[in-house]
Scaffold this motif. Structure first.
Motif, mmCIF file in Angstrom:
data_model
loop_
_atom_site.group_PDB
_atom_site.id
_atom_site.type_symbol
_atom_site.label_atom_id
_atom_site.label_comp_id
_atom_site.label_asym_id
_atom_site.label_seq_id
_atom_site.Cartn_x
_atom_site.Cartn_y
_atom_site.Cartn_z
ATOM 1 N N ARG A 179 0.983 6.536 3.986
ATOM 2 C CA ARG A 179 -0.125 6.884 4.878
ATOM 3 C C ARG A 179 -1.206 5.803 4.917
ATOM 4 O O ARG A 179 -1.901 5.655 5.914
ATOM 5 C CB ARG A 179 -0.738 8.225 4.434
ATOM 6 C CG ARG A 179 0.151 9.414 4.768
ATOM 7 C CD ARG A 179 -0.421 10.705 4.263
ATOM 8 N NE ARG A 179 -0.406 10.736 2.780
ATOM 9 C CZ ARG A 179 -0.745 11.808 2.068
ATOM 10 N NH1 ARG A 179 -1.128 12.916 2.690
ATOM 11 N NH2 ARG A 179 -0.693 11.779 0.752
ATOM 12 N N GLU A 180 -1.340 5.015 3.824
ATOM 13 C CA GLU A 180 -2.367 3.966 3.806
ATOM 14 C C GLU A 180 -1.797 2.604 4.200
ATOM 15 O O GLU A 180 -2.530 1.619 4.292
ATOM 16 C CB GLU A 180 -2.965 3.867 2.405
ATOM 17 C CG GLU A 180 -3.683 5.136 1.960
ATOM 18 C CD GLU A 180 -4.200 5.007 0.545
ATOM 19 O OE1 GLU A 180 -3.977 3.944 -0.071
ATOM 20 O OE2 GLU A 180 -4.849 5.975 0.066
ATOM 21 N N ASP B 44 4.912 7.646 -0.054
ATOM 22 C CA ASP B 44 3.665 7.913 0.669
ATOM 23 C C ASP B 44 3.201 6.600 1.306
ATOM 24 O O ASP B 44 2.741 5.670 0.624
ATOM 25 C CB ASP B 44 2.618 8.447 -0.290
ATOM 26 C CG ASP B 44 1.354 8.886 0.436
ATOM 27 O OD1 ASP B 44 1.190 8.545 1.625
ATOM 28 O OD2 ASP B 44 0.519 9.575 -0.195
ATOM 29 N N LEU C 223 0.815 -1.228 0.000
ATOM 30 C CA LEU C 223 0.000 0.000 0.000
ATOM 31 C C LEU C 223 0.845 1.274 0.000
ATOM 32 O O LEU C 223 0.323 2.374 0.135
ATOM 33 C CB LEU C 223 -0.934 0.006 1.230
ATOM 34 C CG LEU C 223 -1.951 -1.129 1.279
ATOM 35 C CD1 LEU C 223 -2.785 -1.038 2.557
ATOM 36 C CD2 LEU C 223 -2.855 -1.093 0.045
#
Length: 682
Positions: free
Chosen positions: A64-65, A62, A37
């Motif tokens: 964040r997920e 990134d 992710l």
């Protein structure tokens, strides 16, 4: 975990040290991140588009997920590992960058908790690039230098990529140039100009100009620089005024310029130079504060230019003073003198220039020294008119510059008129004329003295150019002297003697000049029989306009009667030939006649609640008494108001109807019919 803010990685280390530790029942446990992710994006991980001129290849990780976990980033270039800067942004993202210095294949590996993220590893192809903006050109030679010196310039192409370095130079003449390539992306230029002036050094990399190119190199030669101006030679320069300095470096490249002035007293000042608009020509000025030789040093690039230091001999024409009668006026065909004093002005010749009226003859003149720092200008104009006299010292104008000096001929002035004839009267305005049309531009002055030696005022008007009218009024009988001058010089026939008559013989007498009764005729007499011819003037000033009657008795006497309408102080002004007669103005006190109640007039209002008393012709000073009584009760109030003209308004209030008795007295005397009885209504 006891503290939910501590991640599982920290706890792993902690638990390894305490293998017997147990989790607290119900403690929260964070799950590990999911590498699939994690998203990675940015130009630094794109397959194509980067070249070696890129300073930083940037991309973003990134997570964040993906949950929590440790981010790892590795970059391998053509020659091995490349350093990657990784910044944790604190929001689940990381900013990353690396610098691809060589062309070839780069591999970027990104992991979360040791597991490759989606699409990792990333394959990036870096090509060769050329960025002239990264080329640096430095060195003292960029500032230029003196003719004959070698200028050194350093060129650094490191970080600019791959490109061809091209160097060119243009100037007044071809310059010798050598390039020393250091084989590490840097090089040293050695430039030797053969002529002074501005040279343009053009540096290109990959066929494009580098920042700052072309560079202007100023090659200077102090030997071709010149200086001029009043502040250099002293010609035309004077104390208190700017002395100009011009420096011409148009035949050489520019370099620092310095102009320094040393006064005779040893004080030094630096002249500030500014561009003139001409190429490499600058100007400035200094203001001398004393006369004498000023030393002016001009340096170009720290070296004196030819003929420097210069000696400027400064004079001070402000110390020159002018005087003498010839500075105020000149007399036709006479020797007129102007004095010139030069103490403290420094050395210099005296000169003078005359500019006369149109058609005038040249002015004969000479300049003669008469002592230390003292000269005299002798000149003799042949024509009347205004002359412009300009005196110079050391070629500079002396203040006052261009003095206007009138040349006159007093013998051409003519005077005539009744004011110069005997028989005029004291106090009677007279006049005479002065014709100076042929005498030149002068000033008419008249002084009149009476028989007692006192000055008699006079006025001078100019009805036409060169013609004057003099008016005056004699003040004393007997012989008076009339003195006429033209620009302070006596005219022909002056002074003249004129005999004056005396209006002071007028007398005035009679009771009307001492006191008067209001509204009654006041009489007096004026005797002008011994005063000669003249007009009688009569005016009375006071609180009210008087009715005046004046009878001419045909024998030099006058009978005067006047009536003052109200009491007060009056002034009787008597003039003969427009002059006050002896005793004028006469102060007269006017009084009212004695009180007479029988002359008062009473009128009642229609409702019998008020009345009016007219005492204008009743004399007295205004004492009015009013009493009111009803049939059964007294009046509530009684009001008496003076209307300002000796009439009175009386009002009263009787509360009950019936007969009302009203008593009215004037200065203690009942008015006719008083007391009055009236019927007052309800």
């Amino acid at each position: 975990m006891v503290n939910p803010k501590i991640d599982e990685l920290s706890m792993m280390t902690y638990l390894s040290q305490f293998p017997g530790a147990q989790l607290k029942p119900g403690a929260p446990i964070k799950t590990k991140g999911d590498a699939s992710l994690v998203h990675v994006y940015g130009p630094g991980v794109q397959r194509d588009g980067l070249d070696t001129t890129v300073q930083k290849a940037e991309f973003t990780v990134d997570a964040r997920e993906a949950g929590t976990g440790a981010i790892s980033v590795r970059c391998d270039g053509p020659n091995g590992p490349i350093n990657v800067d990784v910044k944790d942004n604190g929001d689940g993202t990381h900013s990353c960058s690396y610098s691809p210095k060589r062309p070839g294949a780069y591999t970027i590996k990104v992991g979360l908790n040791g597991q490759p993220v989606k699409d990792s590893p990333f394959r990036v192809n870096v090509t060769s690039g050329c960025n002239p903006g990264h080329v640096k050109v430095t060195g003292p030679g960029l500032a230029g230098g003196k003719l004959g010196e070698t200028l050194k310039v350093e060129i650094d192409t490191r970080g600019a990529g791959d490109g061809q370095l091209a160097i060119g130079i243009a100037g007044p003449k071809e310059a010798k140039i050598a390039c020393d390539d250091h084989k590490d992306g840097t090089a040293t230029l050695s430039i030797t100009p053969v002529e002074a002036g501005e040279y343009k050094l053009d540096v290109k990399f990959g066929d494009q100009e580098v920042p700052g190119a072309p560079f202007a190199l100023q090659v200077y030669d102090p030997t071709v620089v010149t200086a001029y101006g009043s502040g250099i030679t002293g010609e035309g320069a004077s104390v208190g005024k700017p002395a100009e300095v011009f420096v011409d470096a148009s035949n050489t490249g520019m370099a620092p310029l310095e102009v320094k002035v040393t006064t005779p007293n040893g004080e030094t000042t630096v002249v500030e130079l500014t561009p003139t608009g001409q190429t490499n020509v600058l100007s400035g000025a200094y203001v001398p504060t004393e006369a004498g030789v000023h030393t002016v040093e001009v340096k170009f690039a720290g070296e004196a230019i030819p003929n420097s230091p210069f000696s400027a001999n400064i004079c001070d024409p402000s110390k020159v003073t002018l005087g003498g009668p010839g500075l105020e006026k000149a007399i036709k065909d006479a020797d007129n003198v102007i004095d010139v004093f030069t103490e403290g002005a420094g050395p210099g010749p005296v000169a003078v220039e005359f500019k006369g009226p149109q058609g005038a003859h040249p002015v004969k003149h000479s300049i003669q020294p008469v002592g230390d720092n003292h000269y005299q200008i002798h000149y003799s104009p042949h024509d009347v008119g205004n002359y412009e006299v300009a005196v110079t010292y050391a070629g500079l104008p002396v203040e006052p510059s261009k003095v206007k000096v009138p040349c006159i001929d007093p013998s051409k002035v003519k005077v005539e008129g009744p004011g110069l004839q005997s028989g005029i009267l004291v106090g009677e305005p007279v006049s005479f004329t002065v014709d100076a049309t042929k005498a030149g531009p002068g000033v008419v002055d008249v002084a009149i003295t009476d028989s007692k030696g006192e000055a008699v005022p006079s006025t001078i008007t100019q009805p036409a150019p060169g013609k004057y009218k003099v008016a005056y009024t004699p003040t004393e009988s007997g012989p008076q002297q009339v003195d006429v001058k033209f620009s302070d010089l006596e005219v022909e026939g002056s002074p003249l003697t004129v005999v004056v008559c005396n209006p002071e013989a007028v007398t005035a007498y009679g009771p009307g000049l001492e006191k008067a009764i209001a509204l009654e005729p006041a009489l007096f007499t004026v005797d002008a029989s011994k005063a000669g011819e003249g007009a009688l003037g009569l005016a009375i000033e006071g609180p009210a306009e008087c009715e005046i009657t004046c009878k001419d008795n045909e024998n030099g006497t006058y009978s005067v009667s006047y009536i003052a309408p109200r009491p007060g102080n009056y002034k009787v002004n008597l003039k003969f030939a427009d002059k006050d007669v002896p005793g004028s103005p006469f102060e007269v006190k006017c009084e009212r006649a004695p009180a007479d109640a029988t002359k008062c007039i009473v009128s009642f209002n229609n409702d019998n609640q008020g009345l009016t008393v007219d005492a204008k012709n009743a004399g007295g000073t205004g004492l009015l008494e009013v009493g009111v009584c009803g049939a059964y009760v007294p009046a509530r109030f009684v009001s008496v108001q003076h209307n300002g003209d000796y009439t009175f308004s009386v009002s009263y209030d009787i509360p009950e109807p019936g007969e009302t008795v009203i008593s009215v007295k004037w200065h203690g005397q009942h008015l006719t019919g008083s007391p009055f009885t009236v019927i007052t209504a309800a």
